[in-house]
Design a protein around this motif. Structure first.
Motif, PDB file in Angstrom:
ATOM      1  N   UNK A 148      65.796  57.823  35.804  1.00 43.62           N
ATOM      2  CA  UNK A 148      66.588  57.722  37.032  1.00 43.62           C
ATOM      3  C   UNK A 148      66.584  58.985  37.888  1.00 43.62           C
ATOM      4  N   UNK A 149      66.198  60.118  37.328  1.00 45.28           N
ATOM      5  CA  UNK A 149      66.177  61.361  38.102  1.00 45.28           C
ATOM      6  C   UNK A 149      64.974  61.460  39.033  1.00 45.28           C
ATOM      7  N   UNK A 150      63.971  60.607  38.853  1.00 44.13           N
ATOM      8  CA  UNK A 150      62.755  60.672  39.674  1.00 44.13           C
ATOM      9  C   UNK A 150      63.020  60.112  41.067  1.00 44.13           C
ATOM     10  N   UNK A 151      62.644  60.881  42.091  1.00 44.83           N
ATOM     11  CA  UNK A 151      62.839  60.397  43.454  1.00 44.83           C
ATOM     12  C   UNK A 151      61.628  59.586  43.907  1.00 44.83           C
ATOM     13  N   UNK A 153      59.220  60.104  46.263  1.00 42.77           N
ATOM     14  CA  UNK A 153      57.907  60.763  46.310  1.00 42.77           C
ATOM     15  C   UNK A 153      57.265  60.921  44.929  1.00 42.77           C
ATOM     16  N   UNK A 154      58.067  61.190  43.909  1.00 40.49           N
ATOM     17  CA  UNK A 154      57.524  61.313  42.553  1.00 40.49           C
ATOM     18  C   UNK A 154      57.000  59.960  42.079  1.00 40.49           C
ATOM     19  N   UNK A 155      57.726  58.887  42.374  1.00 41.75           N
ATOM     20  CA  UNK A 155      57.277  57.559  41.978  1.00 41.75           C
ATOM     21  C   UNK A 155      55.974  57.188  42.689  1.00 41.75           C
ATOM     22  N   UNK A 156      55.871  57.553  43.947  1.00 39.31           N
ATOM     23  CA  UNK A 156      54.641  57.293  44.696  1.00 39.31           C
ATOM     24  C   UNK A 156      53.479  58.094  44.128  1.00 39.31           C
ATOM     25  N   UNK A 157      53.733  59.341  43.770  1.00 40.26           N
ATOM     26  CA  UNK A 157      52.681  60.207  43.196  1.00 40.26           C
ATOM     27  C   UNK A 157      52.198  59.659  41.859  1.00 40.26           C
ATOM     28  N   UNK A 158      53.131  59.250  40.995  1.00 34.26           N
ATOM     29  CA  UNK A 158      52.718  58.703  39.707  1.00 34.26           C
ATOM     30  C   UNK A 158      51.946  57.407  39.891  1.00 34.26           C
ATOM     31  N   UNK A 233      60.450  64.566  36.611  1.00 32.39           N
ATOM     32  CA  UNK A 233      61.765  64.083  37.011  1.00 32.39           C
ATOM     33  C   UNK A 233      62.698  65.231  37.432  1.00 32.39           C
ATOM     34  N   UNK A 234      62.734  66.278  36.621  1.00 28.60           N
ATOM     35  CA  UNK A 234      63.452  67.508  36.987  1.00 28.60           C
ATOM     36  C   UNK A 234      62.505  68.678  36.755  1.00 28.60           C
ATOM     37  N   UNK A 235      61.554  68.871  37.653  1.00 28.31           N
ATOM     38  CA  UNK A 235      60.488  69.846  37.402  1.00 28.31           C
ATOM     39  C   UNK A 235      60.974  71.273  37.238  1.00 28.31           C
ATOM     40  N   UNK A 236      61.935  71.715  38.031  1.00 21.13           N
ATOM     41  CA  UNK A 236      62.402  73.103  37.931  1.00 21.13           C
ATOM     42  C   UNK A 236      63.036  73.356  36.566  1.00 21.13           C
TER      43      UNK A 236
END
Length: 247
Positions: A148-151, A153-158, A233-236
């Motif tokens: 659920x933490x993935x926004x 843009x991340x979903x599009x990239x994956x 999902x939480x890269x930092x």
């Protein structure tokens, strides 16, 4: 064939091994900050990213990584593996224990028998692929493997990485023969951080617990917020975790 890879930075070598749903691009958020402190290498497995899906004979991904490290003259490295990349890291640590200094395993598999949740996923993915619905299979993977933490843009990239892998692998003729090297968890003595996600499938949560219990020097970290791919999902947060453990 030497698999595609790139390098950044100097210092202790760290190898980033990607999930089978992605390619080396999944490590984009970690690439610069880790490269500021370490000598970072990220390869693409065959059939992913910029490595063709081809082989002159049987091969293994762990063997490909070992060959790459030998070509680069690296004799002792830290391995960071996400999902399938974690399994490859364990295979490499089993077959080449002197090569591996440290391990970070993010929701890794280790070859445990499938559980109903992973069987259900595999059956649905197979059904969609056999029906020619690659888009549906891509959507299934994105829904399953990102928490659920993935926004968006991340979903599009994956989705783009998974679609590319499907297209390359489905077009292969002939399909190369990939093997898997053995894993002997009690023999993997390198210090290891084993990460599991609170939103991941039970199969991988159980695999992580089994890995941490079976390896002599492993620490289990359960991230309640995480799905299967916490580095996206939480890269930092994962970058900070990696820097701390690998330093």
């Amino acid at each position: 064939m030497t698999i595609w890879h790139e390098e950044r930075g100097s210092g202790d070598p760290v190898v980033l091994l990607h999930s089978s749903v992605a390619d080396s691009g999944m490590w984009d958020p970690q690439w610069q900050p880790l490269g500021d402190r370490f000598h970072v290498i990220r390869p693409d497995f065959r059939g992913h990213g910029r490595t063709p899906y081809a082989a002159e004979g049987p091969y293994s991904d762990a063997g490909d990584v070992a060959d790459l490290l030998a070509a680069l003259g690296l004799r002792r490295v830290a391995l960071v593996g996400s999902s399938y990349g974690g399994r490859v890291a364990l295979e490499l640590a089993t077959g080449h224990p002197d090569l591996v200094a440290r391990l970070v395993l993010l929701n890794a598999g280790c070859g445990l028998p499938p559980t109903p949740d992973i069987e259900a996923f595999g059956s649905e993915e197979d059904r969609l692929i056999e029906a020619g619905d690659v888009g549906g299979a891509v959507d299934l993977n994105v829904r399953t493997w990102l928490g659920p933490e993935a926004d968006e843009p991340v979903r599009t990239r994956l989705a783009a990485m998974q679609r590319h892998a499907f297209e390359v692998q489905l077009a292969a003729d002939p399909e190369p023969e990939r093997g898997r090297d053995p894993i002997d968890l009690p023999a993997v003595t390198a210090p290891a951080l084993v990460v599991i996600g609170g939103h991941d499938l039970p199969y991988f949560r159980g695999s992580g617990r089994h890995i941490a219990e079976a390896m002599p020097d492993a620490t289990l970290l359960d991230l309640e917020w995480a799905g299967h791919l916490p580095s996206m999902e939480r890269p930092a947060e994962i970058t900070s975790l990696l820097r701390d453990f690998l330093s």
